[in-house]
Design an enzyme around this catalytic site. Structure first.
Site, PDB file in Angstrom:
ATOM      1  N   SER A  98      47.001  -5.201  14.355  1.00 55.66           N
ATOM      2  CA  SER A  98      47.917  -4.076  14.338  1.00 55.66           C
ATOM      3  C   SER A  98      49.170  -4.471  13.583  1.00 55.66           C
ATOM      4  CB  SER A  98      48.271  -3.654  15.766  1.00 55.66           C
ATOM      5  OG  SER A  98      49.117  -2.517  15.764  1.00 55.66           O
ATOM      6  N   HIS A 102      58.753  -1.932   8.825  1.00 54.32           N
ATOM      7  CA  HIS A 102      59.987  -1.162   8.746  1.00 54.32           C
ATOM      8  C   HIS A 102      60.779  -1.644   7.536  1.00 54.32           C
ATOM      9  CE1 HIS A 102      59.511   0.943  12.533  1.00 54.32           C
ATOM     10  NE2 HIS A 102      59.228  -0.198  13.143  1.00 54.32           N
ATOM     11  N   HIS A 112      52.145   2.128   9.525  1.00 55.14           N
ATOM     12  CA  HIS A 112      51.429   1.523  10.657  1.00 55.14           C
ATOM     13  C   HIS A 112      49.949   1.449  10.309  1.00 55.14           C
ATOM     14  CE1 HIS A 112      48.708   2.708  14.045  1.00 55.14           C
ATOM     15  NE2 HIS A 112      49.214   1.618  14.579  1.00 55.14           N
ATOM     16  N   VAL A 115      43.269  -1.751  13.324  1.00 58.46           N
ATOM     17  CA  VAL A 115      41.809  -1.728  13.378  1.00 58.46           C
ATOM     18  C   VAL A 115      41.399  -2.552  14.589  1.00 58.46           C
ATOM     19  CG1 VAL A 115      41.237  -1.222  10.980  1.00 58.46           C
ATOM     20  CG2 VAL A 115      41.796  -3.557  11.614  1.00 58.46           C
ATOM     21  N   HIS A 180      56.833  16.862  22.392  1.00 58.02           N
ATOM     22  CA  HIS A 180      58.134  17.259  22.922  1.00 58.02           C
ATOM     23  C   HIS A 180      59.112  17.650  21.824  1.00 58.02           C
ATOM     24  CE1 HIS A 180      58.514  12.991  21.996  1.00 58.02           C
ATOM     25  NE2 HIS A 180      59.823  13.127  21.975  1.00 58.02           N
ATOM     26  N   GLY A 264      49.516  -6.760  29.322  1.00 57.96           N
ATOM     27  CA  GLY A 264      49.563  -7.539  28.090  1.00 57.96           C
ATOM     28  C   GLY A 264      50.908  -8.195  27.836  1.00 57.96           C
ATOM     29  N   ARG A 265      50.992  -8.879  26.719  1.00 54.01           N
ATOM     30  CA  ARG A 265      52.173  -9.660  26.348  1.00 54.01           C
ATOM     31  C   ARG A 265      53.224  -8.725  25.747  1.00 54.01           C
ATOM     32  NH1 ARG A 265      53.753 -12.791  21.716  1.00 54.01           N
ATOM     33  NH2 ARG A 265      54.831 -14.720  22.313  1.00 54.01           N
TER      34      ARG A 265
END
Length: 309
Positions: A98, A102, A112, A115, A180, A264-265
Site C-alpha cells: 500500500s 503526498h 494512493h 494491491v 458526509h 495492527g501496527r
C-alpha cells in the site's frame, strides 16, 4: 492446486522495491526502512510482519509511504467480511503493498495504490481473494492528466476483458466518495475487492497488471507538474483539500479499518496521513477560479478514458 502464496509474496516485495527505487530517483531523497515483526499472542490475535518505507521532507514529496505487510490472525475482522459475512471470525492471513504519496507542489496530485491478497480459513477449505487498485487526488485539475491516468488504468485491465475497466472504475467512483460531504475524493481510477472469479492464476495476473501500471500512470504526471510555479494561495488550497483525504481514510477506508480492527501496527496503518493539513469552516471557492474548476469539472465522475482534450 492451492494458491501460491510464495509467488504473491515475492511479487509484492519486488513491487515495493521497484516503486521505492523509482520514487527515489525522481525525488533525490532516500526512503527510511522500518522492518517489523509481530508475534501472535492471545491478547492481539495477530502475527506476521512487514517493512514500511517512508520518504519525508524531500524536494518533491512532503511525505511518501510505501508499505508491505504480511499478517496472520485468529479472527478475520468485520471490515474484511462485508461481502462475505460467513467468513467473520475465521483464521486469516493478509498480505499487500500500500502506498500514499503526498507531493510538495500543489499542482502534483496526491495518489494512493494498494494491491492485496487475503485468505480466510486453512487447507482445502480456505477461501481466498485479491483486491486493490489506484486512484488520483488532484488539487488543480488538468484534462490531459485525467485522460492519461484512466487510459493507463484501462490498459491494465484489458487482458481480463473489456468489461473489467468500466466495472472497476465505477467501483472506484463509488468507493472513494465522502458521503458526509456528498463529494468524490478525487478523479478515481480502479478499485476491486473479493476478486477470484477467473481462478488463482488469472486473478493474480490482474493484480500484477494493476501493480505494474502504477508508475506508468503516475510518473508522467509528476514530471509534467513538479516545477509548476505556485504561491501561498495554492498551498492553502492543497492543505484544505488534504482534509478531505484525512476524513476519508479515518472514516471509510477499508485498509485503515482492517488494520485497526485487527490490532495492527498503528504507525504503518496511519502512514497514509499527510504531515500538514487544514480545515476551514464552510469554505467554498469563488466561481470561475481554478479551485472551483476542481469541483465543477474534475470531482464529477466522467468517462476520462474516452475523453478527447
Amino acid at each position: 492446486m492451492p494458491p501460491d502464496l510464495h509467488a504473491v509474496r515475492r511479487y509484492l516485495l519486488a513491487l515495493q522495491d521497484s516503486i521505492c527505487a523509482a520514487l527515489e530517483q525522481e525525488d533525490g531523497g532516500r526512503f527510511q526502512a522500518d522492518d517489523w515483526t509481530r508475534t501472535e499472542t492471545t491478547h492481539t490475535g495477530l502475527g506476521g510482519g512487514g517493512r514500511s518505507r517512508i520518504l519525508a521532507d524531500g524536494p518533491l514529496f512532503e511525505k511518501a509511504g510505501v508499505s508491505f505487510s504480511h499478517v496472520t490472525g485468529a479472527a478475520l475482522p468485520a471490515s474484511a467480511t462485508a461481502a462475505r459475512p460467513g467468513l467473520a471470525g475465521k483464521r486469516f492471513q493478509a498480505m499487500g503493498v500500500s502506498l500514499v504519496l503526498h507531493p510538495r507542489n500543489p499542482y502534483v496530485p496526491t495518489t494512493h495504490m494498494n494491491v492485496r491478497y487475503l485468505q480466510a480459513g486453512e487447507g482445502d477449505a480456505a477461501i481466498w481473494w485479491f483486491g486493490g487498485g489506484f486512484d488520483l487526488t488532484p488539487y488543480y485539475g488538468f484534462e490531459e492528466d485525467a485522460v492519461h491516468w484512466h487510459r493507463t488504468a484501462r490498459a491494465a485491465c484489458a487482458p481480463t476483458g473489456p468489461e473489467t475497466y468500466p466495472r472497476f472504475k465505477l467501483w472506484c467512483d463509488q468507493y472513494f466518495f465522502l458521503k458526509h460531504r456528498n463529494e468524490p475524493r478525487g478523479i478515481g481510477g480502479l478499485f476491486f475487492d473479493d476478486f477470484n472469479e477467473p481462478g488463482f492464476d488469472a486473478s493474480f495476473a490482474l493484480l500484477q497488471n494493476v501493480g505494474d501500471a502504477f508508475l506508468p500512470a503516475y510518473l508522467p504526471i509528476l514530471r509534467k507538474r513538479k516545477a509548476t510555479p505556485h504561491g501561498q494561495r495554492e498551498r492553502d488550497f492543497q492543505l484544505y483539500r488534504r482534509g478531505r483525504y484525512v476524513e476519508f481514510n479515518l472514516v471509510y477506508d477499508r485498509g485503515t479499518l482492517f488494520g485497526l480492527q485487527s490490532g495492527g501496527r498503528t504507525e504503518s496503518i496511519l502512514m497514509s496521513l499527510p504531515p500538514l493539513v487544514a480545515w476551514r469552516y464552510d469554505w467554498k471557492p469563488a466561481s470561475g477560479t481554478p479551485e472551483a474548476q476542481l469541483y465543477d469539472i474534475f470531482l464529477q465522475p466522467r468517462d476520462w478514458a474516452n475523453h478527447t482534450t
